[in-house]
Design a protein around this motif. Structure first.
Motif, PDB file in Angstrom:
ATOM      1  N   GLU A 131       3.327   9.617   6.486  1.00  0.00           N
ATOM      2  CA  GLU A 131       4.841   8.916   5.853  1.00  0.00           C
ATOM      3  C   GLU A 131       4.944   7.639   6.286  1.00  0.00           C
ATOM      4  O   GLU A 131       4.970   7.341   7.553  1.00  0.00           O
ATOM      5  N   THR A 146       9.829   2.919   4.591  1.00  0.00           N
ATOM      6  CA  THR A 146       9.979   1.423   4.498  1.00  0.00           C
ATOM      7  C   THR A 146      11.181   0.801   4.781  1.00  0.00           C
ATOM      8  O   THR A 146      11.358  -0.263   4.977  1.00  0.00           O
ATOM      9  N   PHE A 204      11.973   1.030  -1.766  1.00  0.00           N
ATOM     10  CA  PHE A 204      10.787   2.013  -1.936  1.00  0.00           C
ATOM     11  C   PHE A 204      10.781   3.341  -1.166  1.00  0.00           C
ATOM     12  O   PHE A 204      10.027   4.148  -1.627  1.00  0.00           O
ATOM     13  N   MET A 247       6.982   6.208   1.761  1.00  0.00           N
ATOM     14  CA  MET A 247       5.759   6.376   1.078  1.00  0.00           C
ATOM     15  C   MET A 247       4.884   7.413   1.705  1.00  0.00           C
ATOM     16  O   MET A 247       4.691   7.410   2.976  1.00  0.00           O
ATOM     17  N   LYS A 248       4.168   8.300   1.000  1.00  0.00           N
ATOM     18  CA  LYS A 248       3.390   9.206   1.280  1.00  0.00           C
ATOM     19  C   LYS A 248       1.870   9.167   0.974  1.00  0.00           C
ATOM     20  O   LYS A 248       1.540   8.834  -0.178  1.00  0.00           O
ATOM     21  N   HIS A 249       1.273   9.154   1.840  1.00  0.00           N
ATOM     22  CA  HIS A 249      -0.283   8.751   1.711  1.00  0.00           C
ATOM     23  C   HIS A 249      -1.260   9.862   2.304  1.00  0.00           C
ATOM     24  O   HIS A 249      -0.772  10.429   3.336  1.00  0.00           O
ATOM     25  N   SER A 305       0.706  -1.838  -4.711  1.00  0.00           N
ATOM     26  CA  SER A 305       2.118  -1.491  -4.550  1.00  0.00           C
ATOM     27  C   SER A 305       2.052  -0.533  -3.318  1.00  0.00           C
ATOM     28  O   SER A 305       0.981  -0.300  -2.661  1.00  0.00           O
ATOM     29  N   THR A 306       3.271  -0.249  -2.756  1.00  0.00           N
ATOM     30  CA  THR A 306       3.239   0.495  -1.528  1.00  0.00           C
ATOM     31  C   THR A 306       2.686   1.733  -1.758  1.00  0.00           C
ATOM     32  O   THR A 306       2.630   2.547  -0.605  1.00  0.00           O
ATOM     33  N   ASP A 307       2.683   2.433  -2.767  1.00  0.00           N
ATOM     34  CA  ASP A 307       2.095   3.848  -3.040  1.00  0.00           C
ATOM     35  C   ASP A 307       0.364   3.799  -2.957  1.00  0.00           C
ATOM     36  O   ASP A 307      -0.100   4.739  -3.464  1.00  0.00           O
ATOM     37  N   THR A 337      -1.318   2.252  -5.391  1.00  0.00           N
ATOM     38  CA  THR A 337      -1.713   2.075  -6.634  1.00  0.00           C
ATOM     39  C   THR A 337      -1.663   0.386  -6.948  1.00  0.00           C
ATOM     40  O   THR A 337      -0.669  -0.208  -6.594  1.00  0.00           O
TER      41      THR A 337
END
Length: 483
Positions: A270, A273, A277, A280-282, A393-395, A397
């Protein structure tokens, strides 16, 4: 099929990615005795049909080849019979001509099968860890003539499926065959569902990372210092395990567990930011580079065939994202310089002339929007405008930038997008919509001098370039004028 002896002549560089990447290197002649095989043996799979992903790399480096964009690389058909695998390489572009499989100094012409609007050939693999060399000709139909290339096709065994069922979470083959102790190793951070480099990897120290081995289990230390990093968990199948954070001076670290050095480690993270935004989770994939393994400064020979290892993904030299500082900027319009930059090399893109040097940034209520201005570019006999622009983008995509203005011929001359973070580089995809280029998205970066931003006074038309006249210009909507 008959095998033909040949010697590869040096050929011209590809025009496929001339806009945003350095042209492919001249193909050298094959040295005698060169082989594509990385491992002996047969495919240890039951006869049948599978799906698998693959990568297309350049002949002499582990960089992705632009020629790979002609092929469908996701969920490709892999047919296994009598311990031999055939990979179906599917394409539809009429520019593709001769295709041969290369083995040493021999090449074998591949039979083309037509399936509706598509065509395919089949590459042979005697082991899934082999690297297959594919010779291809691209008939450009222009002054460039026929381009000839050799690319390397690498299978991603972690994506292997039969009847929709995964062949396994990781390509683990057992326990770590190393003596207990502390080692150093380098690793890559890839996106969850592709072999592209994840920008999230820039938060971590990846060179000479500590790897601790005890009782045949390895723990990789993931060190970081950025306060934006939040919850970190290891993912195994459908389960997630929270990783313990240890502080070491100004840095922190967690440890990711590997039961085999060929495993792919999945990391949930996580990123706080501190902007609109939010968090953000990745999920990213951690891949160890076994060829860099060292103990006490000396290289370590890892059990298994590492004489010709499977290429490690190339790390894109992007700058680590910094926390968005738009909250500290006053509302208004700013100007600075920005350039269209090569996707992986720190040099201007060959399409750099398509973008005006001066850009504007509009800040309002903590939200920053960049306006870039484009113009016609000339590459030999080719003239083109950038027709599409997508921004990472920060997600994780890519999202399409908005066209704010067109010229009298309906070519875009102004794009706008919300700035994902104030960093030196912004990852983008551009598409000039040129048939010779395959009408495809091409990776690039915008080099952004955010530290030199200066507020503009007076009335500013954001959709009009500072150096352009309004003659012949139309807007996608009424022009945004800031006073």
């Amino acid at each position: 099929m008959r095998k033909i002896k040949y010697k590869i002549a040096a050929v011209a560089a590809t025009a496929v990615m001339m806009f945003t990447t350095v042209m492919e290197p001249i193909v050298p002649a094959f040295a005698q005795g060169d082989s594509i095989l990385t491992k002996s043996g047969k495919v240890e799979l039951a006869d049948g049909t599978y799906s698998i992903n693959y990568s297309v790399l350049k002949e002499t480096t582990d960089d992705t080849s632009s020629a790979g964009n002609y092929f469908e690389k996701e969920a490709a058909v892999l047919t296994v019979k009598d311990k031999t695998a055939k990979l179906r390489i599917v394409y539809s572009n009429s520019m593709i001509g001769n295709l041969h499989q290369v083995v040493g100094e021999e090449k074998e012409e591949l039979k083309v099968t037509e399936d509706g609007e598509k065509k395919y050939v089949e590459l042979t693999f005697n082991d899934l860890s082999e690297i297959a060399s594919l010779y291809m000709e691209i008939n450009t139909g222009t002054a460039f003539g026929t381009m000839k290339h050799i690319v390397r096709v690498v299978l991603d065994e972690t994506t292997l499926k039969k009847d929709g069922v995964s062949n396994g979470e990781t390509p683990s083959t057992g326990k770590v065959e190393l003596a207990d102790g502390t080692y150093s190793i380098t690793y890559s951070v890839l996106k969850e569902d592709s072999d592209g480099t994840s920008n999230a990897g820039n938060y971590f120290d990846r060179e000479n990372t500590v790897l601790t081995v005890k009782s045949k289990v390895a723990k990789l230390r993931l060190a970081y210092s950025d306060s934006m990093i939040g919850n970190l968990q290891q993912v195994v199948g459908e389960e997630k395990e929270v990783l313990t954070v240890t502080e070491d001076g100004t840095k922190k670290y967690v440890e990711l567990t590997f039961n085999d050095l060929s495993e792919v480690g999945y990391l949930y993270m996580e990123i706080n930011t501190g902007t609109s935004f939010g968090v953000m989770k990745h999920i990213v994939r951690i891949v160890l580079d076994q060829t860099t393994l060292k103990k006490d400064g000396s290289a370590v020979v890892v059990p298994g065939d590492l004489a010709t290892p499977t290429p490690s993904p190339t790390v894109t030299p992007t700058t680590k994202p910094e926390q968005d500082n738009s909250q500290s900027l006053k509302d208004g319009v700013y100007e600075t310089n920005a350039y269209l930059w090569h996707a992986t090399s720190n040099q201007a893109s060959m399409a750099g002339s398509a973008m005006e040097e001066v850009v504007r940034v509009s800040v309002k209520n903590g939200k920053s929007t960049m306006y870039i201005y484009t113009k016609e570019m000339n590459m030999g006999t080719i003239k083109a405008f950038l027709q599409e622009l997508k921004v990472l983008s920060t997600d994780g995509t890519y999202k399409a930038a908005k066209v704010e203005a067109y010229d009298s011929n309906k070519n875009p001359i102004c794009f706008s997008f919300e700035i994902p973070a104030y960093t030196e580089y912004i990852n983008v995809k551009v598409n000039p919509m040129v048939a010779l280029m395959g009408n495809q998205d091409i990776d690039a970066r915008i080099k952004f001098d955010y530290q030199a931003m200066k507020m503009v006074s007076g009335t500013v038309n954001l959709t009009q370039s500072p150096s352009a006249s309004t003659s012949g210009q139309t807007t996608a909507k009424p022009s945004t004028t800031v006073k």
